[in-house]
Design a protein around this motif. Structure first.
Motif, PDB file in Angstrom:
ATOM      1  N   ASP A   1      34.265  52.858  35.217  1.00 52.01           N
ATOM      2  CA  ASP A   1      33.013  52.091  35.163  1.00 52.01           C
ATOM      3  C   ASP A   1      32.148  52.331  36.391  1.00 52.01           C
ATOM      4  OD1 ASP A   1      33.645  51.099  32.720  1.00 52.01           O
ATOM      5  OD2 ASP A   1      33.524  48.995  33.268  1.00 52.01           O
ATOM      6  N   TYR A   2      32.775  52.544  37.537  1.00 53.16           N
ATOM      7  CA  TYR A   2      32.007  52.764  38.765  1.00 53.16           C
ATOM      8  C   TYR A   2      31.180  54.040  38.663  1.00 53.16           C
ATOM      9  CZ  TYR A   2      30.843  53.639  43.646  1.00 53.16           C
ATOM     10  OH  TYR A   2      30.153  53.901  44.804  1.00 53.16           O
ATOM     11  N   GLU A   3      31.797  55.116  38.215  1.00 52.15           N
ATOM     12  CA  GLU A   3      31.078  56.388  38.110  1.00 52.15           C
ATOM     13  C   GLU A   3      30.072  56.379  36.968  1.00 52.15           C
ATOM     14  OE1 GLU A   3      33.877  59.611  38.072  1.00 52.15           O
ATOM     15  OE2 GLU A   3      34.463  59.273  40.165  1.00 52.15           O
ATOM     16  N   ALA A   4      30.317  55.542  35.974  1.00 46.56           N
ATOM     17  CA  ALA A   4      29.359  55.397  34.871  1.00 46.56           C
ATOM     18  C   ALA A   4      28.244  54.420  35.220  1.00 46.56           C
ATOM     19  CB  ALA A   4      30.078  54.929  33.611  1.00 46.56           C
ATOM     20  N   GLU A   5      28.356  53.766  36.390  1.00 49.35           N
ATOM     21  CA  GLU A   5      27.393  52.755  36.843  1.00 49.35           C
ATOM     22  C   GLU A   5      27.196  51.671  35.791  1.00 49.35           C
ATOM     23  OE1 GLU A   5      23.820  54.686  38.152  1.00 49.35           O
ATOM     24  OE2 GLU A   5      24.794  55.572  39.905  1.00 49.35           O
ATOM     25  N   ARG A   6      28.320  51.229  35.248  1.00 46.87           N
ATOM     26  CA  ARG A   6      28.305  50.239  34.166  1.00 46.87           C
ATOM     27  C   ARG A   6      28.626  48.862  34.731  1.00 46.87           C
ATOM     28  NH1 ARG A   6      32.194  52.376  31.323  1.00 46.87           N
ATOM     29  NH2 ARG A   6      30.815  53.758  30.136  1.00 46.87           N
ATOM     30  N   THR A   7      27.796  47.885  34.405  1.00 49.91           N
ATOM     31  CA  THR A   7      28.079  46.504  34.799  1.00 49.91           C
ATOM     32  C   THR A   7      27.986  45.592  33.572  1.00 49.91           C
ATOM     33  OG1 THR A   7      25.746  46.106  35.387  1.00 49.91           O
ATOM     34  CG2 THR A   7      27.245  46.760  37.165  1.00 49.91           C
ATOM     35  N   PRO A   8      28.797  44.544  33.510  1.00 51.40           N
ATOM     36  CA  PRO A   8      29.865  44.221  34.437  1.00 51.40           C
ATOM     37  C   PRO A   8      30.873  45.382  34.563  1.00 51.40           C
ATOM     38  CG  PRO A   8      29.447  42.361  32.983  1.00 51.40           C
ATOM     39  CD  PRO A   8      28.671  43.524  32.429  1.00 51.40           C
ATOM     40  N   MET A   9      31.320  45.635  35.788  1.00 53.22           N
ATOM     41  CA  MET A   9      32.197  46.768  36.065  1.00 53.22           C
ATOM     42  C   MET A   9      33.667  46.347  35.942  1.00 53.22           C
ATOM     43  SD  MET A   9      32.782  48.927  39.570  1.00 53.22           S
ATOM     44  CE  MET A   9      34.236  47.942  39.989  1.00 53.22           C
ATOM     45  N   LYS A  10      34.391  47.061  35.096  1.00 52.31           N
ATOM     46  CA  LYS A  10      35.796  46.724  34.856  1.00 52.31           C
ATOM     47  C   LYS A  10      36.677  47.170  36.021  1.00 52.31           C
ATOM     48  CE  LYS A  10      38.369  49.148  32.099  1.00 52.31           C
ATOM     49  NZ  LYS A  10      39.144  49.760  31.009  1.00 52.31           N
ATOM     50  N   ILE A  11      37.642  46.336  36.370  1.00 55.25           N
ATOM     51  CA  ILE A  11      38.673  46.652  37.356  1.00 55.25           C
ATOM     52  C   ILE A  11      40.017  46.645  36.629  1.00 55.25           C
ATOM     53  CG2 ILE A  11      39.822  45.947  39.487  1.00 55.25           C
ATOM     54  CD1 ILE A  11      37.261  44.484  40.262  1.00 55.25           C
ATOM     55  N   GLU A  12      40.662  47.794  36.597  1.00 56.45           N
ATOM     56  CA  GLU A  12      41.984  47.895  35.969  1.00 56.45           C
ATOM     57  C   GLU A  12      43.027  47.225  36.859  1.00 56.45           C
ATOM     58  OE1 GLU A  12      42.739  49.079  33.103  1.00 56.45           O
ATOM     59  OE2 GLU A  12      41.120  50.429  32.495  1.00 56.45           O
ATOM     60  N   LEU A  13      43.932  46.452  36.240  1.00 52.45           N
ATOM     61  CA  LEU A  13      44.947  45.732  37.005  1.00 52.45           C
ATOM     62  C   LEU A  13      46.327  45.980  36.398  1.00 52.45           C
ATOM     63  CD1 LEU A  13      43.018  42.359  37.333  1.00 52.45           C
ATOM     64  CD2 LEU A  13      43.301  44.089  39.122  1.00 52.45           C
ATOM     65  N   PRO A  14      47.000  47.054  36.834  1.00 55.03           N
ATOM     66  CA  PRO A  14      48.361  47.276  36.347  1.00 55.03           C
ATOM     67  C   PRO A  14      49.286  46.160  36.803  1.00 55.03           C
ATOM     68  CG  PRO A  14      47.845  48.768  38.156  1.00 55.03           C
ATOM     69  CD  PRO A  14      46.561  48.079  37.788  1.00 55.03           C
ATOM     70  N   SER A  15      50.316  45.916  36.042  1.00 55.16           N
ATOM     71  CA  SER A  15      51.240  44.819  36.311  1.00 55.16           C
ATOM     72  C   SER A  15      51.817  44.875  37.727  1.00 55.16           C
ATOM     73  CB  SER A  15      52.383  44.844  35.283  1.00 55.16           C
ATOM     74  OG  SER A  15      53.286  43.794  35.515  1.00 55.16           O
ATOM     75  N   SER A  16      51.972  46.083  38.264  1.00 50.49           N
ATOM     76  CA  SER A  16      52.564  46.249  39.598  1.00 50.49           C
ATOM     77  C   SER A  16      51.736  45.594  40.704  1.00 50.49           C
ATOM     78  CB  SER A  16      52.735  47.733  39.915  1.00 50.49           C
ATOM     79  OG  SER A  16      51.498  48.413  39.874  1.00 50.49           O
ATOM     80  N   LEU A  17      50.453  45.326  40.431  1.00 49.30           N
ATOM     81  CA  LEU A  17      49.587  44.706  41.437  1.00 49.30           C
ATOM     82  C   LEU A  17      49.558  43.189  41.326  1.00 49.30           C
ATOM     83  CD1 LEU A  17      46.364  46.949  41.500  1.00 49.30           C
ATOM     84  CD2 LEU A  17      48.449  47.168  42.855  1.00 49.30           C
ATOM     85  N   LEU A  18      50.164  42.649  40.265  1.00 46.48           N
ATOM     86  CA  LEU A  18      49.959  41.243  39.944  1.00 46.48           C
ATOM     87  C   LEU A  18      51.174  40.388  40.241  1.00 46.48           C
ATOM     88  CD1 LEU A  18      48.104  41.776  36.558  1.00 46.48           C
ATOM     89  CD2 LEU A  18      47.114  41.480  38.829  1.00 46.48           C
ATOM     90  N   LYS A  19      50.908  39.118  40.450  1.00 49.89           N
ATOM     91  CA  LYS A  19      51.947  38.146  40.746  1.00 49.89           C
ATOM     92  C   LYS A  19      52.594  37.656  39.450  1.00 49.89           C
ATOM     93  CE  LYS A  19      52.462  33.789  43.293  1.00 49.89           C
ATOM     94  NZ  LYS A  19      51.739  32.691  43.961  1.00 49.89           N
ATOM     95  N   ASP A  20      53.803  37.124  39.569  1.00 47.98           N
ATOM     96  CA  ASP A  20      54.508  36.471  38.448  1.00 47.98           C
ATOM     97  C   ASP A  20      54.888  37.415  37.312  1.00 47.98           C
ATOM     98  OD1 ASP A  20      54.276  34.057  39.775  1.00 47.98           O
ATOM     99  OD2 ASP A  20      52.354  33.603  38.835  1.00 47.98           O
ATOM    100  N   ARG A  21      54.897  38.729  37.595  1.00 48.27           N
ATOM    101  CA  ARG A  21      55.383  39.715  36.613  1.00 48.27           C
ATOM    102  C   ARG A  21      54.629  39.661  35.290  1.00 48.27           C
ATOM    103  NH1 ARG A  21      61.872  38.530  37.590  1.00 48.27           N
ATOM    104  NH2 ARG A  21      61.836  38.878  39.839  1.00 48.27           N
TER     105      ARG A  21
END
Length: 350
Positions: free
Chosen positions: A171-191
């Motif tokens: 999304d950043y390179e496409a200059e698209r807003t709202p801009m999506k942020i990918e969140l793989p499970s490894s970055l998140l709390k509570d599994r």
């Protein structure tokens, strides 16, 4: 090929850590315990498993003597924690120690007393748009972006510090807003499972300004890189870097007063709280972006464009800066189109 022998703590961490966030927290907790035991009892906790086995094999007397000695260590450590921390922090630390003893050393005979009743008064109050703007005006670019991304995405500080370019690239390179942020499970709390969230127009503009001075960004490059040469070897910045900066700013700007022995009314997490209170949308979507577990996790649509539309509708209530004239017209026209769709849809249905 011969596998390198791992110490007991490393093996335990691999077995119990299902995400990098969990591993980071567990490592910090067990290292604190390790340092305490080494300093006060001249014992390396890595050796506990082997010492326990030797005690068991040497008979009941040796076994009971070892268990009493270990119980005394746990009791001393618990007292030291109670002199420094709140119940939730004590519980978190002791839970990790319990896991290491039970799962890492197989010493289930020692009872680690976890705080059972944790009545917590949350002192952090709601933060206003005006206060966020004031803090932003007095922040350097990196901190300003970090604060704004917390406001617009609802992400935890630790998750933000671990974001890499690949998580925003499409999304950043496409200059698209709202801009999506990918969140793989490894970055998140509570599994929890993989998620995604967004930032709006203001967050995107500031992100573009921040990244514009960096050339040849690789997919695995951290968004928030350390600026001090000596820290470049670290995997990521500590969330405390931004927490401390936020804390100093609210005091400097007179937004709160420091009271000895009491937490400040405005803390970094107030920005995440702002997202929870001001993102005007169905709670099912808000919890998803907020990365909270919910009974709706199994039922909510994972259609990115559907989520993007819902985020765009709620963004005006979240936004801390007033939109430009052109942007405001576009938003009004978009709302009018949505209203017309609802009107004619109801007309057709009737």
């Amino acid at each position: 090929m011969r596998l390198e022998k791992m110490d007991n703590i490393t093996k335990w961490l691999i077995n119990v850590s299902e995400s990098e966030t969990t591993k980071t927290v567990y490592t910090s907790r067990i290292n604190a315990f390790k340092e305490y035991v080494k300093t006060n009892h001249k014992l390396d906790v890595i050796e506990l498993k082997q010492l326990w086995r030797e005690a068991k094999y040497n008979g009941i007397r040796a076994r009971e003597k070892f268990l009493d000695y270990l119980a005394d260590i746990i009791e001393d450590y618990t007292v030291s924690l109670k002199q420094k921390y709140a119940p939730t922090t004590i519980h978190s630390n002791l839970s990790v120690i319990q896991s290491y003893l039970h799962k890492g050393c197989r010493i289930k005979e020692v009872d680690v007393q976890l705080p059972k009743h944790m009545f917590i008064t949350y002192h952090n109050r709601d933060i206003t748009k005006e206060e966020i703007r004031k803090i932003s005006e007095h922040s350097p670019l990196r901190a300003r972006l970090f604060f704004l991304m917390m406001v617009e995405s609802g992400l935890r500080p630790r998750t933000l510090t671990q974001l890499r370019y690949k998580h925003i690239k499409i999304d950043y390179e496409a200059e698209r807003t709202p801009m999506k942020i990918e969140l793989p499970s490894s970055l998140l709390k509570d599994r929890i499972s993989d998620r995604f969230t967004f930032i709006g127009e203001d967050g995107f503009k500031l992100l573009r300004e921040y990244l514009s001075v960096r050339s040849n960004i690789d997919d695995d490059d951290l968004i928030f890189q350390p600026t001090v040469e000596a820290r470049m070897k670290k995997n990521s910045l500590s969330p405390e870097t931004f927490s401390n900066k936020f804390s100093k700013l609210v005091l400097k700007l007179g937004l709160v007063k420091q009271k000895d022995g009491k937490p400040k009314a405005l803390r970094l997490y107030c920005l995440r709280k702002y997202f929870a209170n001001n993102m005007d949308c169905d709670s099912m979507y808000r919890n998803f972006w907020f990365c909270h577990k919910s009974v709706n996790d199994h039922y909510i649509s994972r259609d990115v464009e559907r989520h993007r539309q819902e985020y765009a509708k709620g963004y005006p209530h979240l936004r801390i800066y007033k939109p430009s004239g052109v942007t405001k017209i576009i938003e009004q026209q978009t709302q009018e189109i949505e209203d017309l769709k609802k009107y004619y849809g109801n007309e057709i249905a009737s």
